[in-house]
Design a protein around this motif. Structure first.
Motif, PDB file in Angstrom:
ATOM      1  N   ALA A 145       5.557  12.739  77.215  1.00  0.00           N
ATOM      2  CA  ALA A 145       5.639  13.143  75.809  1.00  0.00           C
ATOM      3  C   ALA A 145       6.557  12.101  75.093  1.00  0.00           C
ATOM      4  CB  ALA A 145       6.672  14.637  75.976  1.00  0.00           C
ATOM      5  N   GLY A 146       6.145  12.117  73.850  1.00  0.00           N
ATOM      6  CA  GLY A 146       6.833  11.296  72.723  1.00  0.00           C
ATOM      7  C   GLY A 146       6.350   9.562  73.117  1.00  0.00           C
ATOM      8  N   ALA A 147       5.469   9.546  73.800  1.00  0.00           N
ATOM      9  CA  ALA A 147       5.128   8.119  74.139  1.00  0.00           C
ATOM     10  C   ALA A 147       3.959   7.588  73.406  1.00  0.00           C
ATOM     11  CB  ALA A 147       5.083   8.098  75.743  1.00  0.00           C
ATOM     12  N   GLY A 148       3.407   8.272  72.541  1.00  0.00           N
ATOM     13  CA  GLY A 148       2.371   7.705  71.631  1.00  0.00           C
ATOM     14  C   GLY A 148       1.110   7.980  72.375  1.00  0.00           C
ATOM     15  N   LEU A 149       0.907   8.729  73.397  1.00  0.00           N
ATOM     16  CA  LEU A 149      -0.242   8.846  74.201  1.00  0.00           C
ATOM     17  C   LEU A 149      -0.817  10.299  74.082  1.00  0.00           C
ATOM     18  CD1 LEU A 149       1.162   7.071  77.410  1.00  0.00           C
ATOM     19  CD2 LEU A 149      -0.172   6.090  75.612  1.00  0.00           C
ATOM     20  N   SER A 150      -0.402  10.909  72.855  1.00  0.00           N
ATOM     21  CA  SER A 150      -1.119  12.307  72.706  1.00  0.00           C
ATOM     22  C   SER A 150      -1.069  13.167  73.597  1.00  0.00           C
ATOM     23  CB  SER A 150      -2.712  11.960  72.274  1.00  0.00           C
ATOM     24  OG  SER A 150      -2.797  11.068  71.383  1.00  0.00           O
ATOM     25  N   SER A 151       0.256  13.486  74.079  1.00  0.00           N
ATOM     26  CA  SER A 151       0.432  14.642  74.718  1.00  0.00           C
ATOM     27  C   SER A 151       0.000  16.024  74.101  1.00  0.00           C
ATOM     28  CB  SER A 151       1.923  14.559  75.199  1.00  0.00           C
ATOM     29  OG  SER A 151       2.779  14.655  74.037  1.00  0.00           O
ATOM     30  N   SER A 152       0.306  15.931  72.897  1.00  0.00           N
ATOM     31  CA  SER A 152       0.218  17.198  72.077  1.00  0.00           C
ATOM     32  C   SER A 152      -1.622  17.571  71.979  1.00  0.00           C
ATOM     33  CB  SER A 152       0.793  17.248  70.460  1.00  0.00           C
ATOM     34  OG  SER A 152       0.176  16.301  69.926  1.00  0.00           O
ATOM     35  N   ALA A 153      -2.251  16.583  71.812  1.00  0.00           N
ATOM     36  CA  ALA A 153      -3.593  16.707  71.778  1.00  0.00           C
ATOM     37  C   ALA A 153      -4.280  17.084  73.117  1.00  0.00           C
ATOM     38  CB  ALA A 153      -4.440  15.243  71.262  1.00  0.00           C
ATOM     39  N   ALA A 154      -3.673  16.476  74.154  1.00  0.00           N
ATOM     40  CA  ALA A 154      -3.892  16.810  75.739  1.00  0.00           C
ATOM     41  C   ALA A 154      -3.661  18.511  75.833  1.00  0.00           C
ATOM     42  CB  ALA A 154      -3.201  16.314  76.524  1.00  0.00           C
ATOM     43  N   LEU A 155      -2.517  18.979  75.143  1.00  0.00           N
ATOM     44  CA  LEU A 155      -2.150  20.478  75.343  1.00  0.00           C
ATOM     45  C   LEU A 155      -3.146  21.224  74.616  1.00  0.00           C
ATOM     46  CD1 LEU A 155      -0.050  22.061  76.579  1.00  0.00           C
ATOM     47  CD2 LEU A 155       1.319  21.821  74.334  1.00  0.00           C
ATOM     48  N   GLU A 156      -3.669  20.559  73.574  1.00  0.00           N
ATOM     49  CA  GLU A 156      -4.270  21.618  72.695  1.00  0.00           C
ATOM     50  C   GLU A 156      -5.811  21.558  72.915  1.00  0.00           C
ATOM     51  OE1 GLU A 156      -2.007  20.109  68.732  1.00  0.00           O
ATOM     52  OE2 GLU A 156      -3.940  18.949  69.275  1.00  0.00           O
ATOM     53  N   CYS A 157      -6.351  20.472  73.595  1.00  0.00           N
ATOM     54  CA  CYS A 157      -7.745  20.251  74.001  1.00  0.00           C
ATOM     55  C   CYS A 157      -7.994  20.956  75.457  1.00  0.00           C
ATOM     56  CB  CYS A 157      -8.159  19.014  74.312  1.00  0.00           C
ATOM     57  SG  CYS A 157      -8.232  18.087  72.475  1.00  0.00           S
ATOM     58  N   ALA A 158      -6.919  21.274  76.189  1.00  0.00           N
ATOM     59  CA  ALA A 158      -7.143  21.901  77.467  1.00  0.00           C
ATOM     60  C   ALA A 158      -7.186  23.227  77.050  1.00  0.00           C
ATOM     61  CB  ALA A 158      -5.802  21.587  78.409  1.00  0.00           C
ATOM     62  N   VAL A 159      -6.322  23.574  76.035  1.00  0.00           N
ATOM     63  CA  VAL A 159      -6.706  25.471  75.835  1.00  0.00           C
ATOM     64  C   VAL A 159      -7.901  25.447  74.955  1.00  0.00           C
ATOM     65  CG1 VAL A 159      -5.708  27.152  74.138  1.00  0.00           C
ATOM     66  CG2 VAL A 159      -4.087  25.648  75.383  1.00  0.00           C
ATOM     67  N   ALA A 160      -8.109  24.538  74.224  1.00  0.00           N
ATOM     68  CA  ALA A 160      -9.720  24.797  73.513  1.00  0.00           C
ATOM     69  C   ALA A 160     -10.875  24.971  74.384  1.00  0.00           C
ATOM     70  CB  ALA A 160      -9.862  23.858  72.486  1.00  0.00           C
ATOM     71  N   ARG A 161     -10.644  23.944  75.286  1.00  0.00           N
ATOM     72  CA  ARG A 161     -11.884  23.941  76.391  1.00  0.00           C
ATOM     73  C   ARG A 161     -11.537  25.154  77.381  1.00  0.00           C
ATOM     74  NH1 ARG A 161     -15.708  20.674  79.226  1.00  0.00           N
ATOM     75  NH2 ARG A 161     -16.722  22.070  80.226  1.00  0.00           N
ATOM     76  N   ALA A 162     -10.719  25.621  77.698  1.00  0.00           N
ATOM     77  CA  ALA A 162     -10.510  26.684  78.610  1.00  0.00           C
ATOM     78  C   ALA A 162     -11.158  28.093  77.834  1.00  0.00           C
ATOM     79  CB  ALA A 162      -8.937  27.125  79.088  1.00  0.00           C
ATOM     80  N   TYR A 163     -10.697  27.978  76.489  1.00  0.00           N
ATOM     81  CA  TYR A 163     -11.061  29.346  75.793  1.00  0.00           C
ATOM     82  C   TYR A 163     -12.696  29.323  75.485  1.00  0.00           C
ATOM     83  CZ  TYR A 163      -6.971  31.913  74.787  1.00  0.00           C
ATOM     84  OH  TYR A 163      -5.809  32.659  74.635  1.00  0.00           O
TER      85      TYR A 163
END
Length: 406
Positions: A145-163
């Motif tokens: 987190a906070g390393a500029g590697l898109s931890s937030s996008a990974a979180l969002e896309c995991a949810v989107a794909r699961a749904y």
């Protein structure tokens, strides 16, 4: 009465395991049971990303060239029937965040939970009201987190794909990326472009994603530096950043103001040949922003041409040029990222640059395989000498995007 379907219940069809799912005996199931009780209906993963080139171009309708990482956010999920969204993260710890789906609205959630909750809200806003029934979600992540590697996008896309899988929405990776971006923009309040979510959702193994934001199109460009005896390394400076603190938004606002003054729809429409004239028309404070975006789009085109021709080593000078632009024109670098770039290049890296939103985070370096350890030692020594925290070095493997793993 529980708020989720009983095992074997007939109220809804089971989503099943999709063909090609990676069957594993995942300890995330055990963690889910400890938090939520019972078993999840499945496990999904979405990767972080590192951007080879094309920084701060996505919200200017431009081009980018990201690669999905092997580091992922994994999600165990189960549908409910009572309208509650219950979220838990192994990294955040603490109690379960318990929300009413009907009450989700921008600004209503301010913790890490805003990112997954925002995806549920965005799906509902897009007309997929079946998500109103709620779900139990448990996350575990290896994306720093906070390393500029898109931890937030990974979180969002995991949810989107699961749904998408659980409810059979049939949206597909690009549409899911747009849902995830809307969650981050409108719900979490971060005015990012779509590059991070597209990378996390759409990448394939062994390739970079050549993204044309305006056209909404992408192309998979082979990226295998190992075949050329090279490695791409991430140097995580461990200087964390928060893109919601206003600095990122100020950059975007500056670009939009420049477009208004130049009569352009987006900075993508300004060619390098016309840049000098455009700069004369702008106030001094906006010229560097425009210069970076225009030259960065050109660097993306150059990088794609080199990769398609198998000239991976030619990325080195492009990385160096991009860092100078991000440091001097866009001004998103810092002492730690500059030191990481300078010490990596001095130790033999073909090229290096800050990557991600900036203001800390990570640097990428392209280096010969036999120079990886000496370069890493040199960067670490430089950080120690400057009194900084020891950086983390992460090798990059071009990995697949969001997917069901069990």
């Amino acid at each position: 009465m529980s708020g989720y379907p009983a095992t074997g219940g007939a109220a809804r069809p089971s989503p099943g395991v999709h063909p090609g799912a990676e069957r594993v005996n995942d300890p995330l199931r055990t963690a889910f049971a400890a938090v939520h009780g019972g078993r999840p209906e499945g496990i999904w993963a979405a990767p972080g990303r590192v951007n080879l080139i094309g920084e701060h171009t996505d919200y200017n309708d431009g081009f980018a060239l990201p690669v999905a990482l092997a580091q992922t956010t994994r999600l165990a999920a189960r549908r409910r029937t009572d309208g509650r969204l219950r979220l838990h993260s192994a990294q955040a710890g603490g109690p379960v965040v318990d929300l009413a789906v009907a009450d989700l609205a921008p600004g209503a959630v301010t913790t890490w939970a805003a990112y997954p909750a925002g995806v549920v809200w965005a799906l509902g806003e897009a007309g997929h009201r079946e998500v109103d029934d709620g779900a139990d979600l448990h996350f575990d992540s290896t994306v720093p987190a906070g390393a500029g590697l898109s931890s937030s996008a990974a979180l969002e896309c995991a949810v989107a794909r699961a749904y998408d899988d659980l409810y059979g929405l049939g949206l597909g990776p690009p549409a899911l990326a747009r849902i995830a971006q809307r969650a981050e923009n409108a719900f979490a309040g971060v005015p990012c472009g779509v590059m991070d979510q597209m990378a996390s959702s759409c990448c394939v193994a062994g390739a970079a994603l050549h993204l044309d934001v305006r056209a909404g199109s992408h192309e998979h460009v082979p990226f295998g530096p190992g075949a050329a005896g090279l490695r791409l390394l991430i140097i995580d400076t461990r200087v964390t950043h928060d893109l919601g603190d206003g600095a990122y938004a100020a950059l975007r606002t500056g670009c939009e103001r420049a477009c208004a003054l130049l009569g352009l729809a987006a900075l993508r429409d300004l060619s390098p040949d016309h840049l000098p004239r455009a700069e004369r028309m702008l106030p001094a404070r906006l010229r560097p922003l425009v210069r970076h975006v225009v030259t960065e789009n050109a660097r993306v085109a150059e990088a794609v041409a080199h990769l398609k021709a198998g000239r991976v080593a030619e990325l080195g000078p492009i990385l160096n040029s991009a860092h100078a632009s991000l440091r001097d024109d866009y001004r998103i670098s810092c002492a730690e990222t500059d030191l990481a770039v300078d010490s990596a290049v001095a130790a033999g890296a073909l090229g290096a640059r800050i990557t991600g939103g900036g203001f800390g985070g990570s640097v990428i370096a392209l280096v010969a395989a036999d120079r990886v350890e000496p370069m890493g030692a040199a960067v670490t020594a430089a950080f120690r000498g400057a009194g900084y925290r020891e950086p983390h070095l992460i090798p990059v493997t071009a990995a697949p995007g969001a997917r069901r793993i069990e």
